[in-house]
Design an enzyme around this catalytic site. Structure first.
Site, short mmCIF file in Angstrom:
data_model
loop_
_atom_site.label_atom_id
_atom_site.label_comp_id
_atom_site.label_asym_id
_atom_site.label_seq_id
_atom_site.Cartn_x
_atom_site.Cartn_y
_atom_site.Cartn_z
N ASP A 42 -12.17 6.94 3.66
CA ASP A 42 -10.95 6.76 4.45
C ASP A 42 -10.52 5.29 4.50
OD1 ASP A 42 -8.82 7.49 6.00
OD2 ASP A 42 -9.97 7.76 7.85
N LYS A 57 0.85 -1.19 0.00
CA LYS A 57 0.00 0.00 0.00
C LYS A 57 0.89 1.24 0.00
CE LYS A 57 -3.08 2.67 3.07
NZ LYS A 57 -3.94 2.67 4.28
N ARG A 102 -7.44 -0.57 1.40
CA ARG A 102 -7.96 -1.85 0.89
C ARG A 102 -8.37 -1.73 -0.58
NH1 ARG A 102 -12.42 -1.96 5.53
NH2 ARG A 102 -10.73 -0.84 6.55
N ASP A 143 1.67 6.50 5.47
CA ASP A 143 0.71 5.55 4.93
C ASP A 143 1.22 4.82 3.68
OD1 ASP A 143 -1.67 4.36 5.60
OD2 ASP A 143 -2.92 5.70 4.41
N GLU A 170 -9.33 3.56 2.22
CA GLU A 170 -8.80 3.63 0.85
C GLU A 170 -7.70 2.61 0.61
OE1 GLU A 170 -7.62 5.34 3.28
OE2 GLU A 170 -5.48 5.02 2.95
N ASP A 202 -2.62 10.29 3.54
CA ASP A 202 -4.01 9.89 3.71
C ASP A 202 -4.77 10.93 4.54
OD1 ASP A 202 -6.41 8.60 4.00
OD2 ASP A 202 -5.66 7.00 5.31
N LYS A 239 -10.31 12.90 7.87
CA LYS A 239 -9.83 12.55 9.19
C LYS A 239 -9.83 13.78 10.10
CE LYS A 239 -6.58 8.83 7.98
NZ LYS A 239 -7.26 7.77 8.73
#
Ligand code: BES
Ligand code: MN
Ligand code: ZN
Length: 521
Positions: free
Chosen positions: A363, A281, A367, A304, A365, A286, A293
């Site tokens: 959020d 990933k 996956r 991230d 994101e 993020d 967030k």
């Protein structure tokens, strides 16, 4: 930043001798209460000329007990002549019966940090002082761990300071009383290759989001792979669209920074051998997207992309070691922003293989980008897939920085990962993928939705979402490094608040033993 060199009985003379020192077990005499804290260790066995001189130190320590030999404890005795050296450093190893490779790693780091603090450019160390108590077969592993700690401890991220904080850099560790046997020097060499890969990965993570956009991450990785046997292919936005990676596109569409998909290929085995696939990933930052967030600690979201950095690190280590395997890395990189074109809660997006996903939370994101990458990885019919992702806050709540949350569909692959975990002291903790978790991801408009309404079992639900995109025939393990990838607690070779580069040691160990163990399929 150049790593210090580690040599074996080099002719180079240093002023300082370092000795590992086991803590002595002290029986508390009955009725004498506090005696335990007062007693210093007695002289340990050394194998060089040092032994006789060191007995004197032991006597003195007995008198004041300010150094007991506890793990990570260090002391510099300036102008204490011993075995022809002017100064002596003692570093604690803890109780002999609790001696472990992890304590060896921490001892190496403690020695480095003392050298840096006391401005000792070069130091010699009686390697028998910490190797003699482990059995011969284990000596390379312990020496490797010691060298890893020594080399990892020097990592700093100061690229963006115009006034670099003054920081002294030790240049030499000379190991004495070990012959440069092939096994021991190979162990030290392995430690160096690993630490170079890990530090590259840490430096990617520590870069702020504006210095590590998806395009910059791709370029930095490409640059680092130059001169290795790794082939690096970068898909730009247009190519990603042509490949129909609708979920990666969807995550990237709210940002002015275009996404990238990076493929790293290393061929150390014959063309007919199926590759092992690593997936990472790479969310360069993020914000959460439209499901924004909260602002507290949002800056941590520059990390991230540690999954991507892990994949790059493992590829570099495997290639530099010349492992006899074929290995392919896939990195899905995007910036998750709430721009005017951003995907919205309720939008339905389509994965590369045509599965539809209702985006109930922008959020969740990681996956999404992983789903496309997993589908892409399966095109090459890999022996297995391992993915790395800072995927859920829930794994931080469950495990902190102390372990990586792992889940998967294949007990044999999982048990290999657990064995490599024990061998490298990088902890993993298995979480379940019960079918019940899937029920929370049922969508009324699409094949699946990307997040559940409830927060319970967040890491397992995320894992379940990924599994939905994995062919059940492909052995697969998912590693959630949201807690372990960035340290929230100091560990002497990993300072708090910086990237750790975790899972590179573990995965490289797994790959080193792969040929011997054979395919898992
Ligand atoms: N990148 C975060 C996970 C994360 C949280 C990493 C804290 C490191 C520290 C991920 O994209 C995320 O936002 N996950 C959400 C999922 C939820 C919306 C289903 C989470 O864990 O809250
Ligand atoms: Mn997120
Ligand atoms: Zn994320």
């Amino acid at each position: 930043m150049a790593l210090p060199s580690i040599e074996f009985s080099s002719k180079e003379k240093t002023d300082t001798l370092a000795l590992g020192w086991f803590q002595q077990k002290v029986e508390t005499p009955k009725g004498k209460g506090k005696a335990k804290d007062k007693v210093a260790p007695s002289a340990p066995q050394f194998f060089g000329k040092a032994h006789a001189d060191v007995e004197g130190i032991a006597k003195r320590l007995k008198a004041d007990a300010h150094f007991q030999g506890k793990p990570r404890e260090v002391v510099l005795l300036r102008y204490y002549p011993a075995a022809g050296f002017s100064h002596v450093v003692l570093f604690g190893l803890g109780l002999a019966e609790k001696w472990s490779s992890e304590l060896a790693r921490q001892a190496g780091a403690a020695l480095y940090l003392l050298q840096r603090q006391e401005r000792l450019a070069k130091i010699s160390c009686d390697a028998q002082s910490f190797l003699a108590k482990c059995d011969k077969a284990q000596a390379p592993r312990f020496l490797q761990a010691f060298c890893e700690g020594y080399l990892l401890a020097g990592y700093e991220y100061a690229d963006l300071r115009t006034q670099r904080p003054e920081s002294f850099q030790p240049t030499l560790l000379n190991l004495l009383n070990v012959d440069k046997s092939t096994e021991l020097s190979a162990a030290a060499g392995k430690a160096r290759v690993l630490v170079e890969a890990i530090n590259f990965s840490r430096s990617l993570g520590d870069r702020p989001g504006n210095y590590a956009t998806p395009a910059l991450i791709a370029n930095l990785i490409q640059k680092e792979t130059k001169g290795t046997k790794i082939k690096c292919t970068i898909f730009d936005r247009a190519r990603i669209q042509r490949e129909k990676m609708g979920l990666l596109m969807g995550v990237g569409q709210g940002s002015a920074e275009d996404p990238r998909f990076i493929i790293l290929e290393y061929k150390g085995a014959g063309a007919s051998v199926a590759p092992i696939a690593l997936v990472g990933k790479g969310i360069s930052f993020d914000t959460g997207g439209i499901s924004l967030k909260p602002s507290a600690k949002m800056e941590e979201m520059k990390y991230d992309m540690m999954g991507a950095a892990t994949v790059a690190g493992v590829m570099l280590a495997a290639a530099r070691m010349g492992l006899p395997i074929n290995l392919t890395g896939y990195i899905a990189a995007a910036e998750n922003m709430p721009g005017s074109k951003a995907q919205k809660p309720g939008d339905v997006m389509t994965s590369m293989n045509g599965k539809t996903v209702e985006i109930t939370n922008t959020d969740a994101e990681g996956r999404l980008v992983l789903a496309d990458a997993l589908e892409y990885a399966q095109k090459s019919k890999p022996q297995c897939i391992i993915d790395y992702a800072t995927l859920t806050g829930a794994v931080v709540i469950a495990l902190g920085s102390a372990a990586t949350g792992v889940m998967g569909n294949h007990p044999e692959l999982m048990s290999r990962i657990k064995e490599s975990s024990l061998a490298t002291d990088e902890r993993v903790w298995e979480l379940p993928l019960f079918d019940e978790y899937g029920e929370f991801l049922k969508s009324s408009v699409a094949d699946i939705k990307n997040s559940s309404d409830a927060r319970d079992a967040g890491s397992s639900k995320a894992g379940w979402f990924l599994q939905f995109f994995v062919d059940p025939e492909v052995p697969w393990v998912h590693c959630d490094i949201a807690g372990s990838g960035m340290l929230r607690q100091d560990k002497n070779y990993f300072p708090r608040g910086f990237a750790s580069g975790v899972m590179i040691r573990l995965t490289t160990h797994l790959l080193e033993s792969w040929k011997k163990l054979g395919s898992v399929r």
